[in-house]
Write a protein that holds these residues in place. Structure first.
Motif, short mmCIF file in Angstrom:
data_model
loop_
_atom_site.label_atom_id
_atom_site.label_comp_id
_atom_site.label_asym_id
_atom_site.label_seq_id
_atom_site.Cartn_x
_atom_site.Cartn_y
_atom_site.Cartn_z
N ILE A 131 0.83 -1.19 0.00
CA ILE A 131 0.00 0.00 0.00
C ILE A 131 0.87 1.25 0.00
CG2 ILE A 131 -1.89 -1.18 1.18
CD1 ILE A 131 -0.99 0.07 3.74
N ASN A 132 0.27 2.36 -0.30
CA ASN A 132 1.02 3.61 -0.40
C ASN A 132 1.40 4.14 0.98
OD1 ASN A 132 1.01 4.42 -3.36
ND2 ASN A 132 -1.15 3.97 -3.03
N GLU A 209 -6.74 -5.38 1.78
CA GLU A 209 -5.71 -4.42 1.38
C GLU A 209 -6.28 -3.02 1.20
OE1 GLU A 209 -2.23 -3.92 -2.05
OE2 GLU A 209 -3.43 -5.75 -1.91
N TYR A 210 -7.49 -2.92 0.64
CA TYR A 210 -8.07 -1.59 0.40
C TYR A 210 -8.35 -0.87 1.71
CZ TYR A 210 -10.98 2.04 -1.71
OH TYR A 210 -11.49 3.24 -2.12
N GLU A 213 -5.14 0.74 2.61
CA GLU A 213 -4.88 1.83 1.67
C GLU A 213 -5.61 3.09 2.11
OE1 GLU A 213 -2.89 3.46 -1.31
OE2 GLU A 213 -2.89 1.27 -1.27
N TRP A 217 -3.99 6.67 3.69
CA TRP A 217 -3.99 7.60 2.56
C TRP A 217 -3.95 9.06 3.03
CZ3 TRP A 217 -3.20 6.95 -2.49
CH2 TRP A 217 -3.52 8.00 -3.36
N GLN A 282 -10.10 10.86 -1.69
CA GLN A 282 -8.77 10.51 -2.17
C GLN A 282 -8.24 11.56 -3.15
OE1 GLN A 282 -8.20 6.21 -3.12
NE2 GLN A 282 -10.33 5.98 -2.50
#
Length: 464
Positions: A131-132, A209-210, A213, A217, A282
């Protein structure tokens, strides 16, 4: 022996920070050792990461699973721990000695969390999630290390808010830099608040995973402003210590740091206006970073470059501080330009953030060279010390250009080995340049650590 004489006006306007007392210097050294230690461990993992994406080499060994696990720990150590460890160094330089025990508790928690993060892959942690901002291993042991480290960072920030040295009623050069450090603390509090807001606001239906994220974020975007504000403090400090005359008044510097806070203070607006799980949220956070990150950095970098070019006309001995300053500005500019070229999820994205984070790293390298003798260690000297920032920067520049070139041909990010689909000479050439640049950067990074640890190593006393 030459002695520098400063008039009262020059001293008042000098953009530099004075060192704290002995007790705070010991705490500053502790944060420096944590930051350097993260580079040592993260640097060892860099070799695995670079080889796993280099053409032909990638086909010899089954790197893919190891690549992702190594990349998670590498990014967390060389970005999160290194950056926030150096934040601890600079905030400690500007700290009063009040509640000193709180500072040591913060350092202990961050060090303990870093050790757990480093050891977690070897103690069974797996399931890497790319992930970021803060990639993770989906494992309780890894999360325990991350939470402990985060608790230490929270303690560091709270202590900085309450016990930093005062800016002063009169705007001086040192006061302007102290305001820059305070703006970074405000950014850090906002980032932690954004993390909390995301945790509370993510719909229960979102999992996997989302979920992570979305969790990182907003806070991850806001945390970048901490790095930018601290990098700008380092630029101005390094310019002063490199003998580069400043054409910015302290009042102007303070105003620019205030401009840099505008997108940070707009972060809560994005949380009140949009649901955390929405695309609008986002996009809002991305735009704040994309267009707000340069509000202070662009004018300050242009002025510093102008002053640097003018300073070349007068004789001045080369210094690692000047090398780190100039190369940092170049990489930050390249990373910023590439950011506007991003289309889709390809390796242009890591090309952008590599340029930006390497710029911060180079600024911290320069400050480390400056602080070593002030913390009681030997001053690094020699041609190799002056060249080290350029070696590291040139390798990273090749790395970034190779990634940006390959991204233009569609090479996807977060892949390794055969999954990269290097089916054309353009892709092979670009990723080959990336691999070569990465190895050159590794050499530059190793040089930095060798130089610094050599300066910190106790001298042998000759026995009679």
């Amino acid at each position: 022996m030459s002695i520098d004489h400063y008039s009262d006006s020059e001293t008042t306007n000098k953009l530099a920070l004075e060192m704290p007392g002995e007790r705070m210097r010991r705490l500053t050294t502790g944060w420096l050792l944590l930051a350097l230690g993260s580079l040592v461990v993260g640097g060892l993992l860099t070799i695995v990461i670079v080889l796993s994406r280099t053409p032909y080499v990638q086909d010899i060994f089954p790197w893919v699973d190891l690549f992702h696990t190594a990349l998670v720990v590498h990014v967390d150590l060389t970005v999160l721990v290194w950056f926030l460890g150096m934040a601890g160094v600079i905030w400690s330089v500007n700290s009063q000695s009040s509640c000193l025990r709180c500072g040591w508790v913060a350092l202990f928690l961050c060090a303990t969390g870093s050790i757990i993060i480093s050891l977690s892959p070897f103690l069974g942690s797996a399931s890497p999630l790319m992930i970021n901002y803060i990639p993770i291993l989906d494992d309780p042991l890894f999360f325990s290390g991350l939470i402990i480290f985060g608790s230490g960072f929270l303690a560091l920030v709270l202590r900085g808010l309450f016990f930093s040295r005062p800016i002063g009623m009169r705007v001086t050069g040192q006061g302007a830099l102290r305001f820059g450090l305070f703006s970074a603390l405000i950014s850090a509090v906002t980032a932690l608040g954004a993390l909390l807001g995301s945790w509370l606001g993510i719909p229960a239906s979102i999992q996997g995973e989302y979920y992570y994220e979305l969790l990182f974020w907003g806070g991850g975007h806001t945390l970048q402003f901490v790095h930018i504000q601290l990098m700008l403090v380092c630029w101005l400090w390094l310019a002063t210590e490199s003998g580069i005359a400043s054409r910015l008044t302290p009042r102007t510097v303070l105003l620019l740091f205030a401009f840099g806070l505008i997108p940070v203070l707009m972060t809560p607006v994005a949380y009140f206006m949009y649901d955390v799980g929405s695309a609008e949220h986002q996009i809002a956070m991305t735009w704040l970073m994309k267009f707000g990150g340069g509000l202070a950095a662009l004018p300050i970098s242009l002025v510093v470059i102008f002053n640097l070019v003018n300073s070349l006309q007068s004789p001045a001995s080369p210094s690692p501080q000047r090398s780190a300053l100039f190369s940092s500005i170049i990489l930050f500019g390249v990373g910023g330009i590439i950011g506007f070229m991003i289309e889709g999820s390809n390796v242009t994205v890591p090309a952008h953030y590599h340029g930006s984070i390497v710029a911060v790293t180079l600024a911290y390298m320069g400050v480390t060279y400056h602080l070593l003798p002030l913390l009681g260690f030997r001053r690094p000297t020699g041609k190799l010390v002056v060249l080290q920032p350029w070696i590291y920067a040139s390798g990273q520049l090749m790395h970034v250009i190779g990634l940006a070139w390959s991204g233009g041909y569609g090479v996807q990010r977060k892949t390794a080995g055969g999954a990269q689909a290097l089916d054309g000479i353009e892709k092979v050439a670009g990723m080959g340049l990336m691999g070569l640049g990465g190895l050159v950067a590794v050499v530059g990074g190793i040089l930095f650590l060798v130089i610094v640890f050599k300066a910190m190593w106790p001298e042998k006393k000759n026995s009679l």
